[in-house]
Design an enzyme around this catalytic site. Structure first.
Site, mmCIF file in Angstrom:
data_model
loop_
_atom_site.group_PDB
_atom_site.id
_atom_site.type_symbol
_atom_site.label_atom_id
_atom_site.label_comp_id
_atom_site.label_asym_id
_atom_site.label_seq_id
_atom_site.Cartn_x
_atom_site.Cartn_y
_atom_site.Cartn_z
ATOM 1 C CG HIS A 79 3.630 -11.038 -3.243
ATOM 2 N ND1 HIS A 79 3.624 -10.160 -4.049
ATOM 3 C CD2 HIS A 79 2.093 -11.172 -3.592
ATOM 4 C CE1 HIS A 79 2.645 -9.712 -5.408
ATOM 5 N NE2 HIS A 79 1.765 -10.728 -5.250
ATOM 6 C CG HIS B 96 -0.862 -4.627 3.193
ATOM 7 N ND1 HIS B 96 -1.417 -4.993 1.511
ATOM 8 C CD2 HIS B 96 -0.470 -3.474 4.241
ATOM 9 C CE1 HIS B 96 -0.306 -3.828 1.722
ATOM 10 N NE2 HIS B 96 0.208 -2.905 2.425
ATOM 11 C CD GLU C 48 2.523 -0.476 4.870
ATOM 12 O OE1 GLU C 48 2.437 -0.071 3.594
ATOM 13 O OE2 GLU C 48 1.871 -1.573 5.031
ATOM 14 C CE1 TYR D 298 4.258 -0.272 -5.414
ATOM 15 C CE2 TYR D 298 2.429 0.955 -4.575
ATOM 16 C CZ TYR D 298 3.092 0.368 -4.616
ATOM 17 O OH TYR D 298 3.006 -0.880 -3.811
ATOM 18 C CG HIS E 78 -1.361 3.720 3.465
ATOM 19 N ND1 HIS E 78 -0.851 2.862 2.803
ATOM 20 C CD2 HIS E 78 -2.753 3.980 3.149
ATOM 21 C CE1 HIS E 78 -0.992 3.820 1.283
ATOM 22 N NE2 HIS E 78 -2.499 4.328 1.975
ATOM 23 C CG HIS F 93 -2.581 0.723 2.721
ATOM 24 N ND1 HIS F 93 -2.129 -0.190 3.305
ATOM 25 C CD2 HIS F 93 -1.520 0.032 2.303
ATOM 26 C CE1 HIS F 93 -0.984 -0.264 4.127
ATOM 27 N NE2 HIS F 93 -1.062 -0.389 2.983
HETATM 28 FE FE FE2 Z 1 1.276 -1.673 2.830
#
Ligand code: FE2
Length: 447
Positions: free
Chosen positions: A294, A332, A338, A347, A362, A368
């Site tokens: 990613h 992560h 976030e 999602y 988060h 999470h």
């Molecule tokens: Fe995140």
């Protein structure tokens, strides 16, 4: 065409171009040629200026607009505190590292735009121009046509999730539909009508700095949110000096109201770089990996902010083609808080529980991402080219600030999912086995 297929057709025309210096006049000859403060403005108008940055701000951040109006906006009765204000300026926020998720928030059928804003999370305060506040709006009523609202506390980013906003600003009209975002700068007065009934969405009040486009670096000069696709209202005015108008202002978290006997929509022409604007997220030019792994999610940034207080990223429909890669977001922890919302659809890191009109938070360094079912599905998926996010639009607000939660977010709304953490990540069990490894750092593994 890479635009959203709106069910509500556009009804206004716009100027285009993010951050540029624009001018608009509803009557020909309104704007003075080459100067801003002529001794006698055209048509007997008054000259007024609104400054959105310090006079000596760097050229790239200098924002002000000259207005030519029928009556100066200073001509109103004194402001008085609104006793029924829903704003809670002195509320103590609760700071917690616990991961949070909320079901879709209810629409407040009786409230208009001004009275429907509910603080959900924030940090800092308007009086010292620090931090940011996230709100949920959920209104069922149009504002009284002879009323306007402005915030002295910050620039407002609006992320509409349901319904349509017909926003009449001092500088002209904006029609905002789901998948469109808009920004109303600090101090700009506006009225919100709801032509298709109740509305719901998310808003960000930026207490310091202003919203900007992110730098593009190696991407080059095109991509992400292109400057051309931002739309700015054209001048439009009322000539009404016979009726009473209400001016609402959010000032250091408190709502005030003043009355005046002339329309606040009396600007016949304007020129400057301080104005509201809107943007269709469907126009976002998305980038991603075409080999493996990613890129950082910053590749989805739509709007940044000049003092890096908050960034808006949108997870637009896109192709995933990465080979030998766990394709949903990896697990992560992040130095940024976030806050996520969902405009429509689903999602890809959540199988359930995260719905349009709901939200997650988060906070800074709170661990999470994928729930156990999404993780299982992704590790067993066949890695063919895959279109994700079709028919959906999720967004994230990233901020370096530790966010505190309001009582409304925690309890009053009744929408907080009390078992979010337990149901999402506790089902994750060890998969580890050292069988066959033989040794660790040169030493035999003891069984
Ligand atoms: Fe995140």
């Amino acid at each position: 065409m890479p635009t959203t297929k709106f069910t509500t057709p556009e009804k206004y025309t716009y100027l285009t171009g993010f951050g540029g210096y624009h001018e608009s006049e509803a009557l020909p000859g309104t704007l003075p040629e080459a100067q801003s403060t002529p001794q006698k403005p055209s048509y007997g108008l008054y000259t007024e200026r609104i400054s959105g940055s310090s006079f000596v701000a760097a050229r790239s951040e200098n924002r002000h607009t000259w207005l030519y109006r029928i009556v100066p906006s200073a001509a109103h009765a004194p402001f008085e505190c609104e006793p029924n204000s829903l704003q809670l300026p002195d509320e103590k926020l609760l700071f917690t590292p616990t991961q949070m998720r909320w079901d879709p928030f209810d629409v407040n059928e009786k409230a208009d735009w001004v009275h429907s804003m509910q603080l959900i999370a924030g940090a800092g305060e308007p009086s010292t121009r620090s931090g940011v506040a996230y709100h949920i709006f959920s209104a069922g009523q149009s504002m009284e046509p002879r009323s306007v609202y402005y915030s002295a506390d910050g620039d407002l980013l609006v992320i509409l999730q349901q319904g349509v906003l017909d926003i009449r600003t001092e500088l002209g009209y904006l029609l905002v539909r789901p998948n469109e975002i808009c920004v109303i700068p600090r101090g700009i007065r506006y009225n919100v009508a709801l032509p298709e009934g109740p509305v719901r969405g998310y808003s960000v009040e930026l207490h310091q700095g202003s919203f900007t486009l992110p730098e593009l670096g190696p991407i080059g000069s095109n991509g992400l949110a292109n400057a051309r696709d931002f739309q700015i209202p054209k001048s439009s005015f009322d000539e009404d000096t016979d009726n009473e108008y209400q001016i609402y202002v959010k000032f250091n978290g408190q709502l005030f109201k003043a009355l005046q006997d002339h329309s606040p929509f009396d600007i016949v022409g304007w020129h400057g770089a301080y104005y509201p604007y809107k943007y269709d997220l469907g126009r976002f030019l998305t980038f991603g990996s075409v080999s493996y792994d990613h890129p950082d999610p910053s590749i989805f940034t739509v709007l940044s902010s000049s003092e890096k207080i908050v960034e808006l990223a949108a997870f637009t429909p896109r192709w995933l083609t990465m080979e030998d890669t766990f394709r949903p977001p990896y697990y992560h922890r992040n130095t940024m808080s976030e806050y996520m919302g969902l405009i429509t659809g689903g999602y890809d890191a959540r199988t359930k529980g995260f719905l349009p009109g709901g939200a997650t938070l988060h906070n800074v360094m709170s661990a999470h991402d994928p729930d156990s079912e999404s993780h299982h599905a992704a590790t067993h998926a066949e890695l063919t080219p895959q279109k994700v996010g079709e028919g959906s639009m999720a967004f994230i607000l990233e901020s370096p600030l530790i966010l505190g939660l309001s009582q409304w977010a925690l309890e009053t709304s009744g929408k907080r999912q009390l078992h979010y953490n337990a149901s999402t990540w506790l089902p994750l069990k060890p998969r580890f086995s050292s069988k066959g490894a033989g040794e660790m750092n040169g030493h035999p593994i003891e069984k």
